[in-house]
Design a protein around this motif. Structure first.
Motif, PDB file in Angstrom:
ATOM      1  N   SER A 199      15.552  -4.116  38.796  1.00 36.95           N
ATOM      2  CA  SER A 199      15.731  -2.772  39.341  1.00 36.95           C
ATOM      3  C   SER A 199      16.656  -1.946  38.446  1.00 36.95           C
ATOM      4  N   LYS A 200      17.250  -2.595  37.437  1.00 33.87           N
ATOM      5  CA  LYS A 200      18.158  -1.931  36.498  1.00 33.87           C
ATOM      6  C   LYS A 200      17.424  -1.649  35.193  1.00 33.87           C
ATOM      7  N   GLN A 201      17.999  -0.761  34.400  1.00 33.02           N
ATOM      8  CA  GLN A 201      17.484  -0.546  33.051  1.00 33.02           C
ATOM      9  C   GLN A 201      17.956  -1.717  32.193  1.00 33.02           C
ATOM     10  N   VAL A 202      17.038  -2.403  31.542  1.00 34.39           N
ATOM     11  CA  VAL A 202      17.378  -3.562  30.735  1.00 34.39           C
ATOM     12  C   VAL A 202      17.564  -3.127  29.283  1.00 34.39           C
ATOM     13  N   HIS A 203      18.741  -3.483  28.743  1.00 37.06           N
ATOM     14  CA  HIS A 203      19.062  -3.169  27.353  1.00 37.06           C
ATOM     15  C   HIS A 203      18.669  -4.366  26.498  1.00 37.06           C
ATOM     16  N   LEU A 204      17.767  -4.146  25.571  1.00 36.79           N
ATOM     17  CA  LEU A 204      17.277  -5.209  24.707  1.00 36.79           C
ATOM     18  C   LEU A 204      18.085  -5.248  23.412  1.00 36.79           C
ATOM     19  N   ASN A 205      18.679  -6.414  23.131  1.00 36.80           N
ATOM     20  CA  ASN A 205      19.426  -6.657  21.897  1.00 36.80           C
ATOM     21  C   ASN A 205      20.504  -5.614  21.625  1.00 36.80           C
ATOM     22  N   ASP A 206      21.284  -5.284  22.634  1.00 35.66           N
ATOM     23  CA  ASP A 206      22.415  -4.370  22.512  1.00 35.66           C
ATOM     24  C   ASP A 206      23.510  -5.090  21.720  1.00 35.66           C
ATOM     25  N   GLU A 207      23.680  -4.692  20.469  1.00 38.74           N
ATOM     26  CA  GLU A 207      24.589  -5.370  19.541  1.00 38.74           C
ATOM     27  C   GLU A 207      26.040  -5.396  20.036  1.00 38.74           C
ATOM     28  N   CYS A 208      26.514  -4.304  20.584  1.00 38.03           N
ATOM     29  CA  CYS A 208      27.888  -4.222  21.081  1.00 38.03           C
ATOM     30  C   CYS A 208      28.098  -5.219  22.234  1.00 38.03           C
ATOM     31  N   HIS A 209      27.191  -5.226  23.194  1.00 40.04           N
ATOM     32  CA  HIS A 209      27.295  -6.152  24.324  1.00 40.04           C
ATOM     33  C   HIS A 209      27.193  -7.594  23.847  1.00 40.04           C
ATOM     34  N   TYR A 210      26.298  -7.867  22.919  1.00 45.13           N
ATOM     35  CA  TYR A 210      26.110  -9.211  22.379  1.00 45.13           C
ATOM     36  C   TYR A 210      27.397  -9.727  21.738  1.00 45.13           C
ATOM     37  N   ASN A 211      28.049  -8.887  20.934  1.00 44.58           N
ATOM     38  CA  ASN A 211      29.286  -9.302  20.271  1.00 44.58           C
ATOM     39  C   ASN A 211      30.401  -9.578  21.279  1.00 44.58           C
ATOM     40  N   LEU A 212      30.515  -8.758  22.313  1.00 43.20           N
ATOM     41  CA  LEU A 212      31.517  -8.991  23.360  1.00 43.20           C
ATOM     42  C   LEU A 212      31.233 -10.293  24.105  1.00 43.20           C
ATOM     43  N   LEU A 213      29.979 -10.520  24.423  1.00 43.68           N
ATOM     44  CA  LEU A 213      29.581 -11.732  25.127  1.00 43.68           C
ATOM     45  C   LEU A 213      29.868 -12.968  24.286  1.00 43.68           C
ATOM     46  N   LYS A 214      29.500 -12.922  23.031  1.00 41.03           N
ATOM     47  CA  LYS A 214      29.702 -14.067  22.139  1.00 41.03           C
ATOM     48  C   LYS A 214      31.186 -14.355  21.959  1.00 41.03           C
ATOM     49  N   LYS A 215      31.982 -13.317  21.797  1.00 40.53           N
ATOM     50  CA  LYS A 215      33.425 -13.501  21.643  1.00 40.53           C
ATOM     51  C   LYS A 215      34.013 -14.138  22.900  1.00 40.53           C
ATOM     52  N   ARG A 216      33.628 -13.661  24.042  1.00 39.25           N
ATOM     53  CA  ARG A 216      34.132 -14.193  25.297  1.00 39.25           C
ATOM     54  C   ARG A 216      33.731 -15.652  25.502  1.00 39.25           C
ATOM     55  N   LEU A 217      32.520 -15.983  25.137  1.00 43.53           N
ATOM     56  CA  LEU A 217      32.043 -17.354  25.314  1.00 43.53           C
ATOM     57  C   LEU A 217      32.707 -18.336  24.356  1.00 43.53           C
ATOM     58  N   LYS A 218      33.187 -17.846  23.228  1.00 40.30           N
ATOM     59  CA  LYS A 218      33.801 -18.739  22.241  1.00 40.30           C
ATOM     60  C   LYS A 218      35.295 -18.907  22.440  1.00 40.30           C
ATOM     61  N   GLU A 219      35.908 -18.110  23.299  1.00 43.01           N
ATOM     62  CA  GLU A 219      37.346 -18.243  23.539  1.00 43.01           C
ATOM     63  C   GLU A 219      37.566 -19.315  24.603  1.00 43.01           C
ATOM     64  N   PRO A 220      38.298 -20.397  24.270  1.00 41.37           N
ATOM     65  CA  PRO A 220      38.474 -21.540  25.194  1.00 41.37           C
ATOM     66  C   PRO A 220      39.065 -21.159  26.541  1.00 41.37           C
ATOM     67  N   GLU A 221      40.045 -20.280  26.587  1.00 41.79           N
ATOM     68  CA  GLU A 221      40.657 -19.938  27.869  1.00 41.79           C
ATOM     69  C   GLU A 221      39.672 -19.223  28.773  1.00 41.79           C
ATOM     70  N   ASP A 222      38.809 -18.397  28.192  1.00 46.79           N
ATOM     71  CA  ASP A 222      37.810 -17.706  28.990  1.00 46.79           C
ATOM     72  C   ASP A 222      36.765 -18.676  29.534  1.00 46.79           C
ATOM     73  N   ILE A 223      36.415 -19.655  28.725  1.00 41.37           N
ATOM     74  CA  ILE A 223      35.433 -20.633  29.161  1.00 41.37           C
ATOM     75  C   ILE A 223      35.995 -21.449  30.319  1.00 41.37           C
ATOM     76  N   SER A 224      37.256 -21.891  30.211  1.00 43.48           N
ATOM     77  CA  SER A 224      37.831 -22.683  31.295  1.00 43.48           C
ATOM     78  C   SER A 224      37.976 -21.845  32.560  1.00 43.48           C
ATOM     79  N   ASN A 225      38.299 -20.560  32.421  1.00 44.88           N
ATOM     80  CA  ASN A 225      38.380 -19.681  33.579  1.00 44.88           C
ATOM     81  C   ASN A 225      37.013 -19.479  34.225  1.00 44.88           C
TER      82      ASN A 225
END
Length: 113
Positions: free
Chosen positions: A84-110
Protein backbone atom coordinates in the motif's frame (compact mmCIF):
# COMPACT_ATOMS: atom_id res chain seq x y z
CA UNK A 1 7.96 -20.11 12.36
CA UNK A 2 5.12 -18.33 10.57
CA UNK A 3 4.40 -16.31 13.73
CA UNK A 4 7.98 -15.01 13.71
CA UNK A 5 7.74 -14.11 10.04
CA UNK A 6 4.60 -12.11 10.72
CA UNK A 7 6.69 -9.75 12.89
CA UNK A 8 9.57 -9.43 10.41
CA UNK A 9 10.26 -5.83 9.37
CA UNK A 10 13.58 -6.20 7.54
CA UNK A 11 14.97 -9.09 5.56
CA UNK A 12 18.54 -9.05 4.24
CA UNK A 13 19.82 -12.08 2.30
CA UNK A 14 23.41 -11.95 1.08
CA UNK A 15 26.16 -14.22 -0.29
CA UNK A 16 24.19 -17.45 -0.65
CA UNK A 17 25.58 -18.68 -3.93
CA UNK A 18 23.42 -21.83 -4.22
CA UNK A 19 20.12 -20.25 -3.19
CA UNK A 20 17.53 -20.27 -5.99
CA UNK A 21 14.45 -19.28 -3.92
CA UNK A 22 14.16 -17.41 -0.62
CA UNK A 23 11.25 -19.58 0.53
CA UNK A 24 11.24 -23.17 -0.70
CA UNK A 25 8.03 -25.08 -1.41
CA UNK A 26 7.12 -27.60 1.26
CA UNK A 27 6.03 -31.03 0.10
CA UNK A 28 4.94 -29.89 -3.33
CA UNK A 29 2.30 -27.55 -1.90
CA UNK A 30 2.30 -24.17 -3.63
CA UNK A 31 0.69 -21.12 -2.07
CA UNK A 32 -1.04 -18.49 -4.19
CA UNK A 33 0.38 -15.75 -1.98
CA UNK A 34 2.78 -15.25 0.89
CA UNK A 35 2.14 -12.43 3.35
CA UNK A 36 4.68 -10.48 5.38
CA UNK A 37 2.35 -8.07 7.21
CA UNK A 38 5.11 -5.86 8.68
CA UNK A 39 7.98 -6.18 6.18
CA UNK A 40 9.29 -2.71 5.27
CA UNK A 41 12.64 -3.52 3.68
CA UNK A 42 13.82 -6.41 1.54
CA UNK A 43 17.50 -6.49 0.54
CA UNK A 44 18.92 -9.18 -1.71
CA UNK A 45 22.61 -9.09 -2.57
CA UNK A 46 25.12 -11.31 -4.32
CA UNK A 47 22.77 -14.21 -4.99
CA UNK A 48 24.04 -15.62 -8.28
CA UNK A 49 21.43 -18.38 -8.63
CA UNK A 50 18.41 -16.65 -7.12
CA UNK A 51 15.50 -16.90 -9.55
CA UNK A 52 12.36 -16.29 -7.45
CA UNK A 53 11.39 -15.17 -4.01
CA UNK A 54 9.04 -18.14 -3.75
CA UNK A 55 7.17 -19.38 -6.79
CA UNK A 56 6.94 -17.48 -10.05
CA UNK A 57 3.14 -17.79 -10.02
CA UNK A 58 2.68 -16.62 -6.41
CA UNK A 59 2.28 -13.07 -5.18
CA UNK A 60 4.07 -11.56 -2.24
CA UNK A 61 1.84 -9.44 0.01
CA UNK A 62 3.84 -6.79 1.89
CA UNK A 63 1.40 -4.00 2.77
CA UNK A 64 4.08 -1.85 4.43
CA UNK A 65 6.99 -2.50 2.03
CA UNK A 66 8.88 0.73 1.42
CA UNK A 67 12.30 -0.37 0.15
CA UNK A 68 13.44 -3.12 -2.20
CA UNK A 69 17.18 -3.50 -2.80
CA UNK A 70 18.40 -5.99 -5.41
CA UNK A 71 22.13 -6.13 -6.17
CA UNK A 72 24.14 -8.73 -8.06
CA UNK A 73 21.21 -11.10 -8.53
CA UNK A 74 21.43 -11.58 -12.32
CA UNK A 75 18.71 -14.25 -12.60
CA UNK A 76 16.22 -12.76 -10.16
CA UNK A 77 12.81 -11.86 -11.47
CA UNK A 78 11.23 -9.28 -9.15
CA UNK A 79 8.25 -10.89 -7.44
CA UNK A 80 4.68 -9.81 -7.97
CA UNK A 81 4.40 -8.12 -4.61
CA UNK A 82 1.71 -5.83 -3.38
CA UNK A 83 2.23 -2.88 -1.04
CA UNK A 84 0.00 0.00 0.00
CA UNK A 85 3.14 2.19 0.16
CA UNK A 86 5.30 3.56 -2.62
CA UNK A 87 8.21 1.14 -2.95
CA UNK A 88 11.64 2.67 -3.52
CA UNK A 89 13.79 0.41 -5.67
CA UNK A 90 17.55 0.44 -4.98
CA UNK A 91 17.54 3.71 -3.02
CA UNK A 92 21.29 4.17 -2.54
CA UNK A 93 21.01 6.45 0.51
CA UNK A 94 18.67 4.05 2.35
CA UNK A 95 20.83 1.07 1.37
CA UNK A 96 23.98 2.66 2.80
CA UNK A 97 22.22 3.53 6.08
CA UNK A 98 20.83 0.01 6.35
CA UNK A 99 24.17 -1.62 5.62
CA UNK A 100 25.98 0.59 8.13
CA UNK A 101 23.43 -0.18 10.82
CA UNK A 102 23.59 -3.92 10.18
CA UNK A 103 27.38 -3.97 10.40
CA UNK A 104 27.63 -2.13 13.73
CA UNK A 105 27.81 -4.77 16.53
CA UNK A 106 25.95 -2.73 19.15
CA UNK A 107 23.06 -2.15 16.78
CA UNK A 108 22.88 -5.82 15.92
CA UNK A 109 22.78 -6.86 19.58
CA UNK A 110 20.09 -4.24 20.26
CA UNK A 111 18.04 -5.52 17.32
CA UNK A 112 18.17 -9.06 18.71
CA UNK A 113 16.81 -8.05 22.13
Amino acid sequence: MSQGLSKLEELWVEDCSDLDEIIQKDGGITLDKITFPRLKTLALQNLAHLVNFYDANSSLECPFMEHLHVRDCPNFGAPKFHSSKQVHLNDECHYNLLKKRLKEPEDISNALE
